[in-house]
Write a protein that holds these residues in place. Sequence first.
Motif, PDB file in Angstrom:
ATOM      1  N   LEU A  61       4.652   9.477  -9.932  1.00  0.00           N
ATOM      2  CA  LEU A  61       3.996   9.649 -11.226  1.00  0.00           C
ATOM      3  C   LEU A  61       3.518  11.092 -11.412  1.00  0.00           C
ATOM      4  O   LEU A  61       3.665  11.673 -12.490  1.00  0.00           O
ATOM      5  CB  LEU A  61       2.808   8.695 -11.340  1.00  0.00           C
ATOM      6  CG  LEU A  61       3.091   7.250 -11.735  1.00  0.00           C
ATOM      7  CD1 LEU A  61       1.839   6.393 -11.518  1.00  0.00           C
ATOM      8  CD2 LEU A  61       3.533   7.184 -13.194  1.00  0.00           C
ATOM      9  N   ALA A  62       2.915  11.640 -10.370  1.00  0.00           N
ATOM     10  CA  ALA A  62       2.404  13.011 -10.447  1.00  0.00           C
ATOM     11  C   ALA A  62       3.545  14.006 -10.670  1.00  0.00           C
ATOM     12  O   ALA A  62       3.446  14.913 -11.506  1.00  0.00           O
ATOM     13  CB  ALA A  62       1.633  13.357  -9.180  1.00  0.00           C
ATOM     14  N   THR A 118      -1.076  17.454  -3.327  1.00  0.00           N
ATOM     15  CA  THR A 118      -1.400  16.023  -3.321  1.00  0.00           C
ATOM     16  C   THR A 118      -0.208  15.195  -2.869  1.00  0.00           C
ATOM     17  O   THR A 118      -0.343  14.262  -2.066  1.00  0.00           O
ATOM     18  CB  THR A 118      -1.840  15.579  -4.729  1.00  0.00           C
ATOM     19  OG1 THR A 118      -3.031  16.285  -5.086  1.00  0.00           O
ATOM     20  CG2 THR A 118      -2.099  14.085  -4.782  1.00  0.00           C
ATOM     21  N   VAL A 119       0.970  15.538  -3.374  1.00  0.00           N
ATOM     22  CA  VAL A 119       2.179  14.779  -3.035  1.00  0.00           C
ATOM     23  C   VAL A 119       2.513  14.923  -1.554  1.00  0.00           C
ATOM     24  O   VAL A 119       2.840  13.938  -0.881  1.00  0.00           O
ATOM     25  CB  VAL A 119       3.354  15.234  -3.920  1.00  0.00           C
ATOM     26  CG1 VAL A 119       4.684  14.678  -3.406  1.00  0.00           C
ATOM     27  CG2 VAL A 119       3.125  14.793  -5.372  1.00  0.00           C
ATOM     28  N   LEU A 165       0.156  12.755   0.415  1.00  0.00           N
ATOM     29  CA  LEU A 165       0.517  11.332   0.316  1.00  0.00           C
ATOM     30  C   LEU A 165       1.718  11.010   1.196  1.00  0.00           C
ATOM     31  O   LEU A 165       1.771   9.959   1.848  1.00  0.00           O
ATOM     32  CB  LEU A 165       0.826  10.973  -1.143  1.00  0.00           C
ATOM     33  CG  LEU A 165      -0.378  10.847  -2.086  1.00  0.00           C
ATOM     34  CD1 LEU A 165       0.092  10.789  -3.531  1.00  0.00           C
ATOM     35  CD2 LEU A 165      -1.200   9.606  -1.742  1.00  0.00           C
ATOM     36  N   TRP A 195       2.468   1.797  -3.352  1.00  0.00           N
ATOM     37  CA  TRP A 195       1.496   2.374  -4.291  1.00  0.00           C
ATOM     38  C   TRP A 195       1.442   3.892  -4.129  1.00  0.00           C
ATOM     39  O   TRP A 195       1.442   4.626  -5.123  1.00  0.00           O
ATOM     40  CB  TRP A 195       0.110   1.760  -4.054  1.00  0.00           C
ATOM     41  CG  TRP A 195      -0.957   2.309  -4.957  1.00  0.00           C
ATOM     42  CD1 TRP A 195      -1.644   3.471  -4.828  1.00  0.00           C
ATOM     43  CD2 TRP A 195      -1.425   1.714  -6.175  1.00  0.00           C
ATOM     44  NE1 TRP A 195      -2.529   3.647  -5.862  1.00  0.00           N
ATOM     45  CE2 TRP A 195      -2.421   2.568  -6.714  1.00  0.00           C
ATOM     46  CE3 TRP A 195      -1.124   0.520  -6.852  1.00  0.00           C
ATOM     47  CZ2 TRP A 195      -3.094   2.290  -7.889  1.00  0.00           C
ATOM     48  CZ3 TRP A 195      -1.811   0.254  -8.032  1.00  0.00           C
ATOM     49  CH2 TRP A 195      -2.782   1.130  -8.537  1.00  0.00           C
ATOM     50  N   ARG A 196       1.411   4.357  -2.887  1.00  0.00           N
ATOM     51  CA  ARG A 196       1.316   5.795  -2.647  1.00  0.00           C
ATOM     52  C   ARG A 196       2.591   6.518  -3.080  1.00  0.00           C
ATOM     53  O   ARG A 196       2.534   7.624  -3.647  1.00  0.00           O
ATOM     54  CB  ARG A 196       1.009   6.058  -1.172  1.00  0.00           C
ATOM     55  CG  ARG A 196      -0.464   5.806  -0.846  1.00  0.00           C
ATOM     56  CD  ARG A 196      -0.789   6.033   0.597  1.00  0.00           C
ATOM     57  NE  ARG A 196      -2.237   6.023   0.782  1.00  0.00           N
ATOM     58  CZ  ARG A 196      -2.850   5.881   1.946  1.00  0.00           C
ATOM     59  NH1 ARG A 196      -2.128   5.738   3.053  1.00  0.00           N
ATOM     60  NH2 ARG A 196      -4.162   5.898   2.028  1.00  0.00           N
ATOM     61  N   ASP A 255       0.824  -1.204   0.000  1.00  0.00           N
ATOM     62  CA  ASP A 255       0.000   0.000   0.000  1.00  0.00           C
ATOM     63  C   ASP A 255       0.865   1.263   0.000  1.00  0.00           C
ATOM     64  O   ASP A 255       0.569   2.248  -0.694  1.00  0.00           O
ATOM     65  CB  ASP A 255      -0.929   0.006   1.211  1.00  0.00           C
ATOM     66  CG  ASP A 255      -1.971  -1.107   1.149  1.00  0.00           C
ATOM     67  OD1 ASP A 255      -2.384  -1.453   0.022  1.00  0.00           O
ATOM     68  OD2 ASP A 255      -2.354  -1.629   2.208  1.00  0.00           O
ATOM     69  N   ALA A 280       4.564   5.515  -5.448  1.00  0.00           N
ATOM     70  CA  ALA A 280       4.516   5.490  -6.915  1.00  0.00           C
ATOM     71  C   ALA A 280       3.538   6.535  -7.445  1.00  0.00           C
ATOM     72  O   ALA A 280       3.809   7.199  -8.462  1.00  0.00           O
ATOM     73  CB  ALA A 280       4.127   4.097  -7.400  1.00  0.00           C
ATOM     74  N   ASP A 281       2.397   6.680  -6.768  1.00  0.00           N
ATOM     75  CA  ASP A 281       1.403   7.672  -7.167  1.00  0.00           C
ATOM     76  C   ASP A 281       2.006   9.079  -7.131  1.00  0.00           C
ATOM     77  O   ASP A 281       1.821   9.879  -8.059  1.00  0.00           O
ATOM     78  CB  ASP A 281       0.211   7.589  -6.219  1.00  0.00           C
ATOM     79  CG  ASP A 281      -1.127   7.646  -6.941  1.00  0.00           C
ATOM     80  OD1 ASP A 281      -1.149   7.428  -8.171  1.00  0.00           O
ATOM     81  OD2 ASP A 281      -2.141   7.900  -6.266  1.00  0.00           O
ATOM     82  N   ALA A 282       2.728   9.381  -6.062  1.00  0.00           N
ATOM     83  CA  ALA A 282       3.358  10.694  -5.919  1.00  0.00           C
ATOM     84  C   ALA A 282       4.436  10.900  -6.975  1.00  0.00           C
ATOM     85  O   ALA A 282       4.537  11.980  -7.582  1.00  0.00           O
ATOM     86  CB  ALA A 282       3.954  10.836  -4.517  1.00  0.00           C
ATOM     87  N   THR A 308      -0.595  19.588  -7.601  1.00  0.00           N
ATOM     88  CA  THR A 308       0.223  18.369  -7.543  1.00  0.00           C
ATOM     89  C   THR A 308       1.061  18.344  -6.282  1.00  0.00           C
ATOM     90  O   THR A 308       1.146  17.321  -5.602  1.00  0.00           O
ATOM     91  CB  THR A 308       1.126  18.275  -8.789  1.00  0.00           C
ATOM     92  OG1 THR A 308       0.316  18.156  -9.956  1.00  0.00           O
ATOM     93  CG2 THR A 308       2.058  17.076  -8.703  1.00  0.00           C
TER      94      THR A 308
END
Length: 385
Positions: free
Chosen positions: A288-289, A331-332, A335, A281-282, A278, A284-286, A328
């Motif tokens: 990617l952004a 959001t980062v 996260l 994933w977070r 989990d 990686a999400d950050a 962005t």
Amino acid sequence: MSTQLHELLPDDLLERFRDRAKGYDERNEFFHEDLVELKAQGYLRMFAAESDGGLGFGLEAAAAAQRRLATAAPATALAINMHLVWTGVAHLLHERGDNSLRYVLEEAVAGEVFAFGNSEAGNDSVLFDSNTVAAPLSDGSYSFTGTKIFTSLSPAWTRLGIFGKDETGEAPVLVHAFITRETPGYSIKDDWNTLGMRASQSCTTVLEGATAPADRVFRKLPVGPNADPLIFSIFACFETLLAAVYTGLGERALAIGVQTVHKRRSKKTGKSYAQDPDIRWRIADAALAMDGLYPQLESVARDVDQLVNHGSQWFPKMVGLKIRATETARTVVDLMIRVSGGNSYFAGNELGRLYRDVLAGMFHPSDDESAHSTIANAWLGPVED
């Protein structure tokens, strides 16, 4: 460019800035020591030509420098932005054949510090109207009366760019000018006690008949949107350099998050949190952004430098970059707070400070509503009456 940036902002200098940022934030104090070191590095004269004593930077190089500075001290970078907006505007105008603000670059090389005194409470027209009264005087000078908010660099500026509205003629005009620290007729409120970006000390400035001499009145423009190169240059520098600061902030938050999850260990598995699916994933999400933001910042700044003609799409590109960067980064940071654990909730934690600093991004023009309106108008045309 990378080598030049590391010479301008070496790692040891950034570490000093990062160490001081915590204290500036806790004490709600201006970054005097940072400013001294940035001046010594020639940072405030980056937009002047090398032949004139500057660093010869364009907007792309300046944005890269601000991104790097913001990884250490976002509030310092945000305030320095205001000086760089004016020197950047002077540079962009010069590149487009307009030398009306050449003295801005000359004075920056001489050590003067410029600040941006245009923002007004309740003025959602931003540069296209003003609540400040600009009264013409017989010698061509102008007297300004009004209140400017978010005046970053309040303790240190020596030149303040302001504008107001002259309604004495047949049609109202917006008058742009500079005053100096020694100009009578203004006061600075000690009212900067905010959630974040505290070191910027962006205090309220009250103009009470402050007079700009005729040779420092540099534009008179009609009320409302117009195609004057000054407006383009201000938007280009303001939005791009803002985006650079918040990009650097997000970049630093991601780095802290990665470091933290490698250090934290699970009681259940004995493994570092970097192995938790989990959390991976977070992260990686950050990442990617952020990966989508870097090339957009570089592309917009490079196109400004290269005088690319985007026509009616220029303003959507600039406000879109600003919104994407600030949102962005927010959001980062969120996260990274989630993966870093409760320690980030304590006072003095760097990630917790970034969480507060990043919120300022939503208040800078163009705000979310204005940006969406600008972009919709560019693609769909104006709303019908």
